[in-house]
Write a protein that holds these residues in place. Structure first.
Motif, PDB file in Angstrom:
ATOM      1  N   THR A 151       0.865  -1.181   0.000  1.00 27.95           N
ATOM      2  CA  THR A 151       0.000   0.000   0.000  1.00 27.95           C
ATOM      3  C   THR A 151       0.894   1.220   0.000  1.00 27.95           C
ATOM      4  O   THR A 151       2.106   1.117   0.234  1.00 27.95           O
ATOM      5  N   ASP A 152       0.326   2.388  -0.273  1.00 31.05           N
ATOM      6  CA  ASP A 152       1.159   3.591  -0.223  1.00 31.05           C
ATOM      7  C   ASP A 152       0.958   4.310   1.104  1.00 31.05           C
ATOM      8  O   ASP A 152      -0.076   4.191   1.753  1.00 31.05           O
ATOM      9  N   LEU A 153       1.987   5.038   1.501  1.00 33.57           N
ATOM     10  CA  LEU A 153       1.966   5.739   2.786  1.00 33.57           C
ATOM     11  C   LEU A 153       1.472   7.161   2.567  1.00 33.57           C
ATOM     12  O   LEU A 153       2.242   8.110   2.514  1.00 33.57           O
ATOM     13  N   SER A 154       0.167   7.292   2.435  1.00 37.20           N
ATOM     14  CA  SER A 154      -0.451   8.598   2.243  1.00 37.20           C
ATOM     15  C   SER A 154      -1.056   9.139   3.530  1.00 37.20           C
ATOM     16  O   SER A 154      -1.122  10.356   3.730  1.00 37.20           O
ATOM     17  N   ASP A 155      -1.480   8.264   4.417  1.00 41.28           N
ATOM     18  CA  ASP A 155      -2.171   8.692   5.636  1.00 41.28           C
ATOM     19  C   ASP A 155      -1.293   8.631   6.881  1.00 41.28           C
ATOM     20  O   ASP A 155      -1.760   8.956   7.966  1.00 41.28           O
ATOM     21  N   GLY A 156      -0.036   8.206   6.742  1.00 40.27           N
ATOM     22  CA  GLY A 156       0.848   8.110   7.896  1.00 40.27           C
ATOM     23  C   GLY A 156       1.137   6.661   8.242  1.00 40.27           C
ATOM     24  O   GLY A 156       0.282   5.783   8.079  1.00 40.27           O
ATOM     25  N   LEU A 157       2.348   6.390   8.730  1.00 36.77           N
ATOM     26  CA  LEU A 157       2.763   5.019   9.004  1.00 36.77           C
ATOM     27  C   LEU A 157       1.840   4.317   9.982  1.00 36.77           C
ATOM     28  O   LEU A 157       1.446   3.163   9.761  1.00 36.77           O
ATOM     29  N   SER A 158       1.482   4.975  11.076  1.00 38.24           N
ATOM     30  CA  SER A 158       0.638   4.314  12.079  1.00 38.24           C
ATOM     31  C   SER A 158      -0.708   3.927  11.489  1.00 38.24           C
ATOM     32  O   SER A 158      -1.214   2.816  11.712  1.00 38.24           O
ATOM     33  N   THR A 159      -1.303   4.817  10.712  1.00 36.36           N
ATOM     34  CA  THR A 159      -2.620   4.560  10.129  1.00 36.36           C
ATOM     35  C   THR A 159      -2.542   3.513   9.028  1.00 36.36           C
ATOM     36  O   THR A 159      -3.351   2.573   8.983  1.00 36.36           O
ATOM     37  N   MET A 217       9.477  17.947  19.851  1.00 32.98           N
ATOM     38  CA  MET A 217       8.614  16.788  19.687  1.00 32.98           C
ATOM     39  C   MET A 217       9.444  15.519  19.553  1.00 32.98           C
ATOM     40  O   MET A 217      10.585  15.552  19.090  1.00 32.98           O
ATOM     41  N   ASP A 218       8.851  14.402  19.941  1.00 38.91           N
ATOM     42  CA  ASP A 218       9.495  13.112  19.763  1.00 38.91           C
ATOM     43  C   ASP A 218       9.468  12.754  18.283  1.00 38.91           C
ATOM     44  O   ASP A 218       8.405  12.765  17.653  1.00 38.91           O
ATOM     45  N   ALA A 219      10.642  12.410  17.725  1.00 33.68           N
ATOM     46  CA  ALA A 219      10.736  12.167  16.281  1.00 33.68           C
ATOM     47  C   ALA A 219       9.899  10.975  15.847  1.00 33.68           C
ATOM     48  O   ALA A 219       9.287  10.986  14.766  1.00 33.68           O
ATOM     49  N   THR A 220       9.863   9.930  16.674  1.00 30.94           N
ATOM     50  CA  THR A 220       9.076   8.747  16.319  1.00 30.94           C
ATOM     51  C   THR A 220       7.592   9.083  16.245  1.00 30.94           C
ATOM     52  O   THR A 220       6.905   8.719  15.278  1.00 30.94           O
ATOM     53  N   GLU A 221       7.082   9.773  17.260  1.00 40.00           N
ATOM     54  CA  GLU A 221       5.671  10.158  17.255  1.00 40.00           C
ATOM     55  C   GLU A 221       5.367  11.113  16.099  1.00 40.00           C
ATOM     56  O   GLU A 221       4.293  11.053  15.494  1.00 40.00           O
ATOM     57  N   TYR A 222       6.319  11.976  15.804  1.00 41.42           N
ATOM     58  CA  TYR A 222       6.166  12.936  14.698  1.00 41.42           C
ATOM     59  C   TYR A 222       5.949  12.204  13.376  1.00 41.42           C
ATOM     60  O   TYR A 222       5.061  12.546  12.589  1.00 41.42           O
ATOM     61  N   VAL A 223       6.738  11.167  13.142  1.00 42.94           N
ATOM     62  CA  VAL A 223       6.645  10.428  11.878  1.00 42.94           C
ATOM     63  C   VAL A 223       5.438   9.495  11.864  1.00 42.94           C
ATOM     64  O   VAL A 223       4.798   9.319  10.820  1.00 42.94           O
ATOM     65  N   LEU A 224       5.110   8.896  12.987  1.00 46.55           N
ATOM     66  CA  LEU A 224       3.942   8.011  13.033  1.00 46.55           C
ATOM     67  C   LEU A 224       2.670   8.748  12.612  1.00 46.55           C
ATOM     68  O   LEU A 224       1.772   8.160  12.007  1.00 46.55           O
ATOM     69  N   SER A 254      -2.589   7.505  14.360  1.00 50.31           N
ATOM     70  CA  SER A 254      -2.471   8.945  14.614  1.00 50.31           C
ATOM     71  C   SER A 254      -2.311   9.759  13.337  1.00 50.31           C
ATOM     72  O   SER A 254      -2.115  10.977  13.389  1.00 50.31           O
ATOM     73  N   GLY A 255      -2.382   9.089  12.175  1.00 53.74           N
ATOM     74  CA  GLY A 255      -2.238   9.793  10.904  1.00 53.74           C
ATOM     75  C   GLY A 255      -3.537  10.426  10.449  1.00 53.74           C
ATOM     76  O   GLY A 255      -4.464  10.654  11.230  1.00 53.74           O
TER      77      GLY A 255
END
Length: 332
Positions: free
Chosen positions: A213-221, A254-261, A319-320
């Motif tokens: 799938t493509d990462l359009s909505d965010g990694l976590s989502t 901000m936490d970088a991991t949470e930022y990217v998730l 969280s995306g």
């Protein structure tokens, strides 16, 4: 410029097609094409609305490019080759037609880059600027990938580091200033993303790739979307943070991991790969594209998802981007 004149100007930007599959293009009541007998046709539609998906501060060229890139990324996620598209525009009453033409031209340039033929569309009055693009692609039946298909034990990988587009959004809205060239990298990633069509087609050719799938909505989502569609549980063990995202997160405390998730619109691909094949596949991928896949976790039996932190596994929350969640809008 009236409606007829605007449509004529838009048609001129689309140029005539040499694609032999297109039998009837712009200028008739509908388009016609000849599908391949040996391939499946895949179709995707995205609507982009001012104030929801973008603001005018982004600029006309970036708006048009991003709209087309989002649709092409959907084809990449299926392993498909682009064939044709239609573009419907909603234009406010006081909109300057020069701006509409700039936006359309940017989308048309990206379409030509990937041999995608614009065969028609529509223009209508609307309260805000709106683009609705429908794309059609083709893929061999044995190579089409879906979100569903991940197996227990499959490794989860992305085609690159993440978060650069969110960093670009923060830069464009004045929330952060980056140094050492990262500002330009972030803005480029946000304003002019590149769909991973070549990577998608290459990965789709491997039987060891079980889902994509493509990462359009965010990694976590998106990883939870894949887990749900596949009937599996996703375990994230690491998050590949781009240099610009790391700098932007740090500058804002901000936490970088949470930022990217929670980041979206990276348009990298998210892939489920058989574990025994990953090392060899990644080696070939690196030789082909100049950079390797980023292994971020694994799938296992079960449902939902978790992320591994310093204190062990904690539940993974989406969280995306969510179109219907209150508060999610352009600039959020």
């Amino acid at each position: 410029m009236n409606e007829t004149e605007l449509i004529a100007a838009l048609s001129a930007l689309s140029e005539s097609s040499t694609n032999r599959k297109i039998l009837v293009g712009i200028g008739d009541d509908a388009a016609a094409w000849r599908p391949s007998r040996s391939r499946l046709s895949v179709i995707s539609t995205d609507a982009l609305i001012e104030g929801v998906h973008f603001t005018r501060a982004l600029g006309n060229e970036a708006i048009g490019h991003r709209a087309m890139a989002a649709n092409l990324s959907d084809l990449a996620a299926m392993g498909a080759r682009p064939v044709l598209c239609t573009i419907a525009l909603g234009v406010p009453r006081d909109e300057l037609h020069e701006g509409v033409l700039e936006m359309y031209a940017a989308g048309a340039r990206l379409a030509r880059e990937y041999n995608l033929t614009i065969v028609g569309g529509d223009v209508a009055r609307s309260p805000v600027l709106m683009l609705c693009i429908t794309v059609v692609g083709e893929v061999r039946p044995t190579r089409m990938k879906r979100r569903a298909g991940a197996k227990p034990g499959d490794l989860i990988a992305t085609t690159g580091a993440l978060g650069a587009s969110r960093a670009g959004l923060d830069v464009s809205q004045g929330r952060v200033h980056l140094r050492d060239g990262l500002q330009d990298v972030a803005l480029r990633a946000h304003c002019f993303p590149q769909p991973r069509l070549a990577m998608g087609a290459w990965l789709a050719a491997s039987q060891s790739v079980h889902a994509m799938t493509d990462l359009s909505d965010g990694l976590s989502t998106d990883v939870l979307h894949m887990a749900r569609s596949s009937g599996r549980r996703a375990i994230l063990e690491r998050v590949p943070v781009s240099s610009s995202a790391l700098a932007a997160a740090s500058a804002q405390g901000m936490d970088a991991t949470e930022y990217v998730l929670a980041a979206g619109e990276d348009y990298e691909l998210l892939v489920a790969i058989a574990p025994r094949a990953f090392r060899y596949l990644n080696s070939r991928f690196t030789k082909r594209f100049g950079s390797g896949l980023e292994c971020v976790g694994r799938f296992e039996a079960g449902e939902g998802g978790a992320i591994v932190g310093s204190s062990g596994e904690v539940p993974l929350k989406a969280s995306g981007w969510d179109h219907l969640r209150r508060g999610d809008s352009a600039g959020s």
